[in-house]
Write an enzyme that holds these catalytic residues in place. Structure first.
Site, PDB file in Angstrom:
ATOM      1  N   SER A 186      -9.857   1.918   2.823  1.00 10.60           N
ATOM      2  CA  SER A 186      -8.951   2.679   1.988  1.00 10.60           C
ATOM      3  C   SER A 186      -7.905   1.836   1.253  1.00 10.60           C
ATOM      4  O   SER A 186      -7.322   2.307   0.288  1.00 10.60           O
ATOM      5  CB  SER A 186      -8.208   3.689   2.866  1.00 10.60           C
ATOM      6  OG  SER A 186      -7.347   3.019   3.777  1.00 10.60           O
ATOM      7  N   SER A 225     -10.181  -0.484   6.944  1.00  9.00           N
ATOM      8  CA  SER A 225      -9.535  -0.280   5.643  1.00  9.00           C
ATOM      9  C   SER A 225      -8.816  -1.493   5.062  1.00  9.00           C
ATOM     10  O   SER A 225      -8.414  -1.474   3.900  1.00  9.00           O
ATOM     11  CB  SER A 225      -8.549   0.887   5.725  1.00  9.00           C
ATOM     12  OG  SER A 225      -9.247   2.103   5.691  1.00  9.00           O
ATOM     13  N   LYS A 285       0.862  -1.183   0.000  1.00 12.84           N
ATOM     14  CA  LYS A 285       0.000   0.000   0.000  1.00 12.84           C
ATOM     15  C   LYS A 285       0.895   1.228   0.000  1.00 12.84           C
ATOM     16  O   LYS A 285       1.917   1.259   0.699  1.00 12.84           O
ATOM     17  CB  LYS A 285      -0.903  -0.040   1.241  1.00 12.84           C
ATOM     18  CG  LYS A 285      -1.929   1.089   1.314  1.00 12.84           C
ATOM     19  CD  LYS A 285      -2.860   0.915   2.513  1.00 12.84           C
ATOM     20  CE  LYS A 285      -3.924   2.021   2.577  1.00 12.84           C
ATOM     21  NZ  LYS A 285      -4.844   1.838   3.720  1.00 12.84           N
TER      22      LYS A 285
END
Lengths: 95, 480, 484
Positions: C151, C175, C76
């Protein structure tokens, strides 16, 4: 909680965020919606409840007093928008 | 109207750690800009703070030194505001639960009495960087070397009543932190900085007046001047029918005045909240005990010891113990010369005056303790008299290093040879028949006064080298 | 090759069925070919990945390769990586190359994993749909008109689209779990403090926690072994030994006590999602578990409490982005205030600014007690709810998200509705508990995630419970039909 345009301008100033004139109304409305949702909290009585800041309630660990970091100024300042003679530059600060 | 001042001080002390409060960057003074600002100090994304153990230990030492309550659980909070020398947009500090709670210190007043001043709290925080306003094409340069340096902020109760008291308090704090070895207290380098909250009120009034905060004054002399100026200013404002404005003011040492920092007058809302990157600091009973046991002798303990051992007055003992180095110097002189009263008089007289005049610290004195002790020994064993001692001290101050050689070279040795003194006395008596007549006709009380004339004449004739006691004694014999 | 799990790839490399260079090249080609559709990567680390693969192959040839040498993963774009851009999905950091490595990515590098690239995400991890990214929305591989969740939407989509065997994610209010659910993959958010946050760009420090996003629970266990552990650079990281999370995977579930919090099945949960969850629960019954209803009475309050605490911390955490030392600086600032306001006004997107404003408000004079302190008190009540329930059950189960993937743009104009999609995931972050999401069914061709919440440091238990389900079902093997 009543929130008006001038409140939003005040908060935006505290947070140092420019909001375009045309966005202020919309921002105010959205923040009102969010705060309205947040206000559900007031429904529960929390007298005598201790606030919880960290989920695990552990204790701060301490490091020994040793210098471990070497000078990396040149490396760090490559990231900077503007530097001179090793200093970060900003528009003149008025004292 | 009679006015009285109410003063509270916030003293920032830089703790003498090797590394910063939350990072492993060096705290050494004077490095090239931004060469001691690591990723944590710069507030780069994703970096995290870890607390320096030494900082906690030093703060606890200070707390114990002012009889304060130690908060064995204390919490770091974020103070949020934007400023270019504050890299993260918040200062990590302590708000609700500072490491040191209420305590007090006893300070000496000019009238020889002591006054107890309350300390509200002392908390740990990180220092900010420095803004340099020299012209970088009309811009400001930021040096973050100082960012993250550990500070202990010591907040006094508003219990000081004059600039002099404020200075006495500051000097006590300055002495204490150096006794404890937790700071070098170097005001010129910013290791100790002071903000003063000053207000005035009609004498006898109990409510506080509106205060002004004088920021960042960095010498004892300037703090005294700044507070005095500010008190006068406020009196002028009030007596002219005006109102004191609550504001921050800056002391300008060149013009000797304080002036409003209008640019920064904006009401701040710091949005303090517990720092989520740091956990509560917990000091165990065991750690607390260990720190207590390792404390050096504190000024007030030394003060008491000097009073007991050397029979000094509380005031003298306080003055002599204010700075560790002064106390150690005194103790060495007193022990080596064997006369504490004599040593104390010299410390607070000749030595203090000379140091003050030349703006020196006791550690910089050209006359080291053992040399002064030797000089005082010579005074005590009557090798020299008081005048000779002063003359010899003058030479030692100028760099001479052998006390006996100075006494010899300057001919300061007292004449203790009875025959030699008797000869001088005979000569003086012969030269002043009128005075001798008067003396003989006078009663005992008058004689005591009149003998001074003869002593003076004899001392003068011996060029100060005669022993005044001996002269006195012989004169009395010869005149009777 | 892209069908294989990490466990299978480890075996394949060990058996020399393929080399790391072949494997890495294969994934890079897939990304280059297919990611136009999904936009799941912000940066593809093509050249460096192939270099790393060569080195891994060399290690293997020399007999020096460890277990994972040569396995590709994606990170990420919230983890700072030395030499590779770290944007956090923001214009503010569009060109930011960190001068240091996050502990998580460092651990992967030390285990000789290959970094394929950095995945797309909601800006500063603020979002539930991956639509707030400065680098564009991510599309759900199951239906590209739908959101992947957020997210960690880029990581979830990349794993679901088989552009990487696994990816890292972070979870502040769901997330990892919510995008895992919406993209039909497995994701675990460990106990707060289990994984170091050093070098992971902070959203809300007391809630953020990193974890792996994978195809299977077994892979999640393998990667959690890599990621977990004490780090002296993070004060909130826990100094506690890390078990081998694969060790207990194969233990049977006989006697397992599962609790179903009634508040997690209440209004707002799509009835088909609920049905799929109940079908999954039947599987657990067959595996020997007992199931009972429990109550977490303060669940409804966790949403408002979270939307005070997270923005409050974020408002402070994001103050460092001021255009002075790094990051975006506006053009020709008139003065210092203008520099701050425009750099932040232009550098942050709408949702980030919104949360900064909410957080600033909640901490400001006069509102601190009513908002921030109140929320922290509720936080304690929420934690207490869980503590009570864990006296009775081993694992709590629920739908991860109230619905399957919603349409792109559907909730962008209504932040409160968007926030409500986190209702089942955020209480876990407030309490700091470990939780997982695993694929548990399909509704109209879209994946449904089953959330399981464990007691503190019970990651091994969660992984075992998930693995046993995956041994008995094949929901985790389902692939988007549109793929390729």
């Amino acid at each position: 909680m009543a929130l008006d345009r001038s409140d939003v301008e005040g908060i935006a100033h505290l947070a140092r965020i420019a909001i375009n004139e045309q966005d202020i109304e919309n921002t105010t409305a959205t923040l009102k919606d969010i705060l309205h949702m947040v206000d559900q909290m007031q429904a529960v009585n929390t007298d005598n409840i201790e606030p919880l800041a960290h989920p695990l309630e552990l204790v701060q660990r301490l490091r020994s007093d040793e210098v471990t970091e070497a000078n990396q100024r040149d490396h760090f300042q490559q990231l900077a928008p503007q530097t001179e003679n090793g200093l970060y530059l900003v528009p003149k600060v008025i004292e | 109207m009679q006015w009285e001042a109410v003063i509270g001080l916030e003293v920032h002390v830089q703790l003498a750690t090797k590394s910063k409060i939350f990072s492993g960057a060096s705290t050494a003074f004077g490095a090239e800009p931004n060469t001691q600002a690591c990723a944590v100090d710069l507030g780069l994304p994703g970096v995290l703070p870890v607390l320096n153990a030494e900082v906690v230990r030093m703060a606890v030492m200070f707390g114990l030194g002012i009889h304060a309550h130690i908060n064995q659980t204390n919490i770091f909070a974020r103070k949020n505001y934007f400023y270019p020398d504050l890299p993260k947009g918040y200062q990590t500090s302590q708000m609700d639960l500072p490491i040191v709670g209420k305590g007090y210190v006893d300070i000496p007043l000019d009238n020889g009495e002591m006054k107890r001043i309350g300390v509200t709290r002392a908390h740990l925080e990180e220092d900010a960087g420095k803004s340099l306003h020299e012209d970088f094409h009309g811009m400001t340069g930021i040096d973050l070397n100082r960012a993250g340096t550990p500070l202990l902020e010591i907040v006094s109760e508003p219990e000081l009543c004059s600039a002099k008291e404020a200075v006495a308090y500051l000097k006590y704090i300055h002495g204490l932190i150096r006794y404890l070895g937790i700071s070098d207290g170097n005001m010129a380098q910013g290791s100790m900085r002071c903000d003063a909250n000053v207000s005035i009120r009609p004498k006898g009034e109990t409510t506080l007046g509106t205060r002004a905060e004088i920021k960042n004054v960095n010498s004892f002399r300037f703090i005294e001047k700044a507070i005095n100026f500010e008190i006068e200013r406020q009196i002028d404002v009030l007596e002219a029918g005006g109102k004191v404005v609550q504001e921050t003011r800056l002391y300008d040492s060149e013009r000797d005045e304080t002036r409003s920092m209008r640019g920064k007058e904006e009401a701040n809302d710091y949005r303090y909240f517990p720092c989520p990157d740091l956990l509560p600091v917990v000091i165990s009973d065991e750690d607390l005990r260990a720190i207590k046991e390792a404390l050096p002798e504190l000024p007030e303990q030394k003060r008491q010891r000097f009073m007991d051992k050397f029979k000094l007055s509380e005031y003298d003992a306080t003055i002599l113990t204010e700075e560790r180095e002064t106390a150690e110097y005194f103790e060495q002189v007193a022990s080596q010369c064997g006369d504490a009263k004599l040593a104390a008089n010299w410390m607070m007289g000749e030595i203090a005056a000379r140091l003050n005049k030349n703006n020196l610290e006791i550690t910089e004195s050209p006359v080291p303790a053992d040399r002064l002790a030797k000089l005082l020994s010579r005074l005590k064993d009557q090798t020299i008299n008081g005048k000779g001692a002063k003359t010899a001290f003058e030479a030692l101050w100028e760099g001479a290093d052998d006390v006996d050689a100075v006494i010899e070279a300057k001919g300061l040795k007292q004449v203790t040879d009875t025959h030699a003194i008797a000869a001088i006395i005979d000569d003086i008596i012969a030269k002043h028949p009128e005075q001798v007549e008067q003396y003989k006709a006078a009663d005992d009380a008058k004689r005591k006064k009149m003998i001074g004339f003869f002593v003076g004449q004899v001392m003068k004739a011996s060029k100060g080298s005669a022993n005044p006691g001996q002269v006195n004694q012989l004169l009395q014999q010869k005149l009777s | 090759m892209h069908e294989l799990t990490i466990a299978e790839l480890v075996q394949g490399l060990a058996d020399k069925k393929f080399s790391s260079v072949e494997l890495t090249q294969h994934y890079i080609s897939r990304i280059n070919q297919l990611d136009k559709k999904y936009n799941s990567f912000i940066t593809v680390n093509e050249d460096e990945a192939l270099n790393q693969a060569k080195q891994a192959d060399q290690l293997r040839a020399n007999g020096q390769a460890n277990q994972f040498a040569g396995i590709p993963v994606a990170h990420k774009d919230i983890f700072c990586t030395k030499g590779i851009k770290t944007t956090c999905g923001s214009k503010m950091l569009a060109n930011f190359v960190a001068p240091y490595e996050s502990t998580v990515t460092e651990k992967f590098s030390q285990a000789n994993f290959i970094t394929l690239g950095k995945t797309n995400m909601d800006e500063f991890a603020m979002g539930s749909s991956n639509e707030t990214s400065h680098f564009g929305s991510v599309c759900n591989p199951w239906d590209t008109k739908r959101v992947p969740g957020g997210s960690s939407g880029g990581s979830a989509a990349a794993v679901a689209a088989q552009l990487t065997p696994a990816a890292t994610g972070t979870d502040t209010g769901g997330s990892i779990r919510q995008p895992a659910a919406l993209c039909g993959i497995t994701g675990i958010k460990p106990t707060y403090g289990r994984v170091s946050r050093w070098g992971m760009i902070a959203f809300a420090s007391s809630l953020d926690q990193a974890g792996p996003m994978t195809r299977t629970a077994e892979d999640a266990a393998l990667l959690l072994n890599v990621m977990s552990g004490f780090d002296c650079k993070d004060s909130t990281c826990v100094d506690q030994p890390v078990p081998d999370y694969t060790e207990s995977l194969n233990q049977p579930l006989t006697g397992l006590r599962i609790g179903l919090p009634k508040e997690y099945f209440s209004a707002g949960i799509d009835s088909n999602v609920s049905k799929a969850i109940h079908a999954a629960l039947d599987v657990y019954r067959q595996l020997g578990a007992t199931i009972k209803e429990v109550s977490l009475p303060h669940t409804a309050l966790s949403l408002p409490a979270y939307y005070v605490i997270a923005p409050a911390e974020a408002s402070s955490n994001l103050s460092r982005f001021d255009g002075v030392r790094y990051g975006y600086r506006c053009e020709t600032p008139e003065n210092l205030e203008d520099l701050y306001k425009r750099s932040r006004g232009e550098g942050f997107g709408a949702e980030v600014k919104r949360r900064i404003l909410v957080g600033t408000y909640a901490l400001s004079a006069g509102y601190y007690d009513a908002y921030y302190i109140k929320a922290q008190k509720i936080r304690r009540l929420v934690k207490q709810d869980f503590t009570d329930v864990f006296n009775e059950v081993d694992v709590i189960m629920s739908p991860t998200a109230p619905t399957t993937a919603f349409n792109l743009g559907e909730k962008m104009d209504d932040p409160v509705a968007m926030y409500a999609s986190d209702i089942n995931t955020i209480a876990v972050n407030l309490a700091g508990l470990p939780a997982m999401s695993i694929p548990a069914g399909l509704v109209d061709g879209l994946p449904v995630g089953l959330q399981m919440i464990g007691n503190y440091f019970a990651e091994a238990k969660l992984l075992q419970v998930a693995h046993q389900f995956q041994q008995a079902t094949d929901w985790h093997r389902q692939r988007p039909t549109a793929l390729d």
